[in-house]
Design an enzyme around this catalytic site. Structure first.
Site, PDB file in Angstrom:
ATOM      1  N   ASP A 107       2.691  -1.236   2.453  1.00 50.60           N
ATOM      2  CA  ASP A 107       2.991  -2.662   2.412  1.00 50.60           C
ATOM      3  C   ASP A 107       3.669  -3.062   3.725  1.00 50.60           C
ATOM      4  O   ASP A 107       3.739  -2.281   4.660  1.00 50.60           O
ATOM      5  CB  ASP A 107       3.866  -2.994   1.200  1.00 50.60           C
ATOM      6  CG  ASP A 107       5.096  -2.100   1.116  1.00 50.60           C
ATOM      7  OD1 ASP A 107       5.563  -1.625   2.174  1.00 50.60           O
ATOM      8  OD2 ASP A 107       5.584  -1.849  -0.006  1.00 50.60           O
ATOM      9  N   HIS A 154      -4.152   3.955   1.186  1.00 50.98           N
ATOM     10  CA  HIS A 154      -3.543   2.731   0.645  1.00 50.98           C
ATOM     11  C   HIS A 154      -2.609   2.160   1.709  1.00 50.98           C
ATOM     12  O   HIS A 154      -1.418   2.467   1.758  1.00 50.98           O
ATOM     13  CB  HIS A 154      -2.765   3.057  -0.642  1.00 50.98           C
ATOM     14  CG  HIS A 154      -2.131   1.866  -1.293  1.00 50.98           C
ATOM     15  ND1 HIS A 154      -2.715   1.199  -2.342  1.00 50.98           N
ATOM     16  CD2 HIS A 154      -0.965   1.225  -1.046  1.00 50.98           C
ATOM     17  CE1 HIS A 154      -1.938   0.199  -2.722  1.00 50.98           C
ATOM     18  NE2 HIS A 154      -0.850   0.199  -1.951  1.00 50.98           N
ATOM     19  N   ASP A 158      -9.500  10.220  -3.435  1.00 52.68           N
ATOM     20  CA  ASP A 158      -9.407   9.453  -2.194  1.00 52.68           C
ATOM     21  C   ASP A 158      -9.778   8.010  -2.505  1.00 52.68           C
ATOM     22  O   ASP A 158     -10.875   7.532  -2.204  1.00 52.68           O
ATOM     23  CB  ASP A 158     -10.346  10.061  -1.144  1.00 52.68           C
ATOM     24  CG  ASP A 158     -10.179   9.418   0.233  1.00 52.68           C
ATOM     25  OD1 ASP A 158      -9.229   8.626   0.397  1.00 52.68           O
ATOM     26  OD2 ASP A 158     -10.996   9.713   1.120  1.00 52.68           O
ATOM     27  N   GLU A 210      -1.019   6.618  -0.611  1.00 52.91           N
ATOM     28  CA  GLU A 210      -0.104   5.818   0.212  1.00 52.91           C
ATOM     29  C   GLU A 210       0.842   6.726   0.995  1.00 52.91           C
ATOM     30  O   GLU A 210       1.489   7.601   0.431  1.00 52.91           O
ATOM     31  CB  GLU A 210       0.720   4.850  -0.645  1.00 52.91           C
ATOM     32  CG  GLU A 210       1.582   3.915   0.186  1.00 52.91           C
ATOM     33  CD  GLU A 210       2.277   2.842  -0.640  1.00 52.91           C
ATOM     34  OE1 GLU A 210       2.666   1.812  -0.066  1.00 52.91           O
ATOM     35  OE2 GLU A 210       2.426   3.044  -1.871  1.00 52.91           O
TER      36      GLU A 210
END
Length: 629
Positions: free
Chosen positions: A168, A516, A571, A580
């Site tokens: 993020d 991610h 994956d 992530e």
């Protein structure tokens, strides 16, 4: 007073007068060299006797000699010797010199091992996570300046820079500070290895990028502070308004509000930040001005941490922090920060006293030997603090009044190492050979990497002190056993696992392609119908999250979360627990890799961490209490 013979025996060869050794006349010499019969006077002299009795000068040609003081030789012998040396130079030495000048490769330097290549790769993740106005020599082509208004909307205080935490766009200061501490620790212990592989300046640049930002998050020019900015950006669970989780956007494209969290309490946050700045001040010891600035900031943070009025966890009750990086305690940060402050200042009265305080240790649960507390993480610094203080005991043996608690920490460190070994069944292991330090929960590899680093570092401490191993209960364990643990876990991360998957992006031939990560998964201003000025909107970017295609931008150096407890791995960009990466996870991997690589030699730097410590003179312990019947 200087004429004594310190080598034993007598320097004198003969105490007699030297003149007594001279030959008085031919008659006396004849007595020593011939028989007493006159007819033997014509006896031919052997070679030695001829050397004693030189005949008349007109009959024997006198040779010319050169006396060098330690040897006498004739001119002819000297001439032939010089000729021989000259010929040898042209025949043997000169070709070697020419060959060495042509081949510039250092034949004594071993080729880089796999850990070196992985280390160079892992460091690149930090470049990809940079926020703010990027440096001129920036080398991640799909990243640009971002977060340039961070902090301004709410606080009128710029909080530009630092690192995004994971996939993020949030800047979590607690794990960011821990990551900088880990990087600094690895540089302090293994600077010679970083230099040998050409990464020393790079890793220092990465640390400085983080510490420069941390200095912005509080009033670093003050001795006493009353608040710390603890986070920039973020999201609340279930949010339906644009924020770092609701939107799937590159950080360059963010247009939604980025709230700033403020901590007015928090020994955990302040302690970790103090540790980060204090350890970095040792890394930058050669930059006096910057090192002092870091240390001044660390002092202010430490004072905040130990203020009794502020004893509350920084994350408590904060919906922007608690679901993601909730701190469980702060006494481990007391030990951790006090130890780093001691190494950075040499002030034993203020810092070492607290690090070895029995009540602090009791509250940190040092004596409880809880297995989970042997696992180093962004939340639990206890095993790292124990190892750092064990280093102090092993290398400097300060004695009273610290010996009692240091020996406790030393024993605890040995216990921690035993808990990592499979034969003691403290933690479960996967069939493929990964220790489950977080009990099969998501993101296992960050804990594995941290444990490998602590184990490898403890081995180097023992080796530096000629200690072959340690005890697990009554059983003596060789350092080789611990080394096998450390290498097996790092090797698992790098591909020696049932999936034959390298969990370090960009290393090996088979690694995750659907990471991610927002910036990695969205093309850089790729113009499509649902973009505005080449930028994907908050919701427009979700088409890339849901895409089955590999990420268009390879986030080289990212260690993903890792496999399930079955050793299997998906994956899949949607499986954030597996794919992530995190800043703290990569910091632990970098530390483990540099400890294990043989590039630049084997072993730790014994002295740099102690540069600021005064000479230690153990105090005399108090006398025992009077005996009472």
């Amino acid at each position: 007073m200087y004429s004594a013979n310190h080598w034993g025996g007598s320097f004198e060869i003969n105490a007699a007068d030297p003149s007594s050794l001279e030959v008085d006349d031919d008659k006396n010499m004849g007595r020593s060299a011939f028989s007493q019969d006159d007819h033997n006077h014509n006896h031919l002299l052997d070679e030695i006797q001829q050397s004693w009795l030189l005949g008349p000068q007109d009959k024997i040609k006198k040779k010319k000699y050169v006396d060098f003081g330690f040897i006498v030789c004739s001119h002819n012998a000297l001439r032939w010797t010089l000729y021989s040396l000259l010929i040898a130079f042209f025949v043997i030495a000169l070709p070697i010199i020419i060959s060495n000048s042509i081949h510039t490769t250092n034949h004594h330097q071993p080729p880089p091992d796999n850990y070196t290549q992985a280390l160079k790769t892992a460091l690149l993740f930090f470049n990809a996570q940079m926020s703010g106005r990027l440096p001129k020599d920036y080398n991640v082509p799909w990243r640009e300046d971002s977060g340039l208004r961070d902090g301004l909307s709410d606080n009128k205080r710029p909080l530009v820079g630092g690192y995004y935490d994971a996939g993020d766009n949030t800047k979590f200061h607690f794990p960011m500070a821990f990551s900088m501490t880990m990087l600094s620790w690895s540089v302090i212990e293994y600077s010679q290895k970083y230099k040998a592989i050409g990464e020393y300046d790079h890793v220092r640049q990465l640390i400085k990028w983080g510490t420069d930002y941390l200095l912005l998050t509080f009033n670093s020019s003050a001795t006493i502070i009353d608040q710390i900015y603890s986070q920039v950006g973020g999201s609340q669970n279930g949010s339906t308004t644009p924020d770092d989780h609701f939107c799937w956007q590159r950080p360059e494209d963010m247009s939604y509000p980025r709230p700033v969290q403020i901590a007015r309490e928090g020994p955990d946050l302040a302690g970790e930040m103090a540790a980060a700045l204090a350890s970095a001040s040792i890394v930058f010891w050669d930059d006096i001005k910057y090192s002092k600035k870091l240390l001044n900031g660390a002092t202010a943070l430490y004072n905040f941490a130990v203020d009794r009025a502020r004893r509350n966890r920084y994350s408590k009750g904060n919906p922007y922090i608690a679901p993601y990086y909730m701190s469980t305690d702060y006494f481990d940060e007391y030990m951790w920060s006090a130890t780093w402050m001691y190494y950075a200042t040499g002030n034993a009265t203020t810092y070492l006293k607290r690090a070895t305080d029995r009540e602090v240790a009791k509250n940190a649960k040092v004596f409880d030997r809880i297995p989970d507390l042997s696992v180093l993480s962004w939340d639990n610094k206890l095993p790292a603090a124990e190892l750092l203080l064990t280093r102090f005991r092993m290398f400097l043996s300060p004695g009273y009044p610290y010996e009692d608690m240091l020996s406790v920490y030393h024993d605890a460190t040995g216990h921690n190492m035993c808990s990592y070994l499979q034969e003691y069944n403290v933690f479960n292991w996967t069939k493929g050979g990964m220790v489950q330090l977080n009990h099969g929960s998501p993101q296992p590899l960050q804990y594995v990497a941290n444990a490998a680093f602590l184990a490898s570092l403890f081995i180097d401490y023992m080796t530096a002190n000629n200690i072959p191993g340690w005890y697990c209960g009554s059983k003596f364990m060789s350092s080789k056993e611990l080394h096998r643990f450390a290498t097996s876990q790092v090797d698992y991360i790098l591909g020696a696992n049932p999936m034959n998957m390298s969990y370090l992006v960009g290393y090996g031939d088979n690694f995750p392609k659907h990471v991610h990560h927002r910036g990695s998964s969205i093309p850089n201003h790729h113009r499509l119908n649902n973009t505005t000025n080449g930028k994907y909107s908050c919701k427009g970017g979700w088409i890339w999250f849901n895409s089955t295609k590999p990420n268009p931008n390879e986030i080289k150096g990212a260690m993903v979360g890792g496999p399930y407890k079955s050793d299997s791995f998906r994956d899949d960009r949607k499986d954030y627990g597996s794919t992530e990466p995190t800043l703290a996870g990569n910091a632990g991997l970098v530390a483990a890799l540099v400890s294990l690589t043989t590039s630049g030699g084997i072993g730790t730097d014994r002295n740099t961490i102690f540069l600021r410590l005064p000479s230690l003179y153990p105090s005399t312990p108090p006398p025992p209490s009077p005996w009472k019947p």
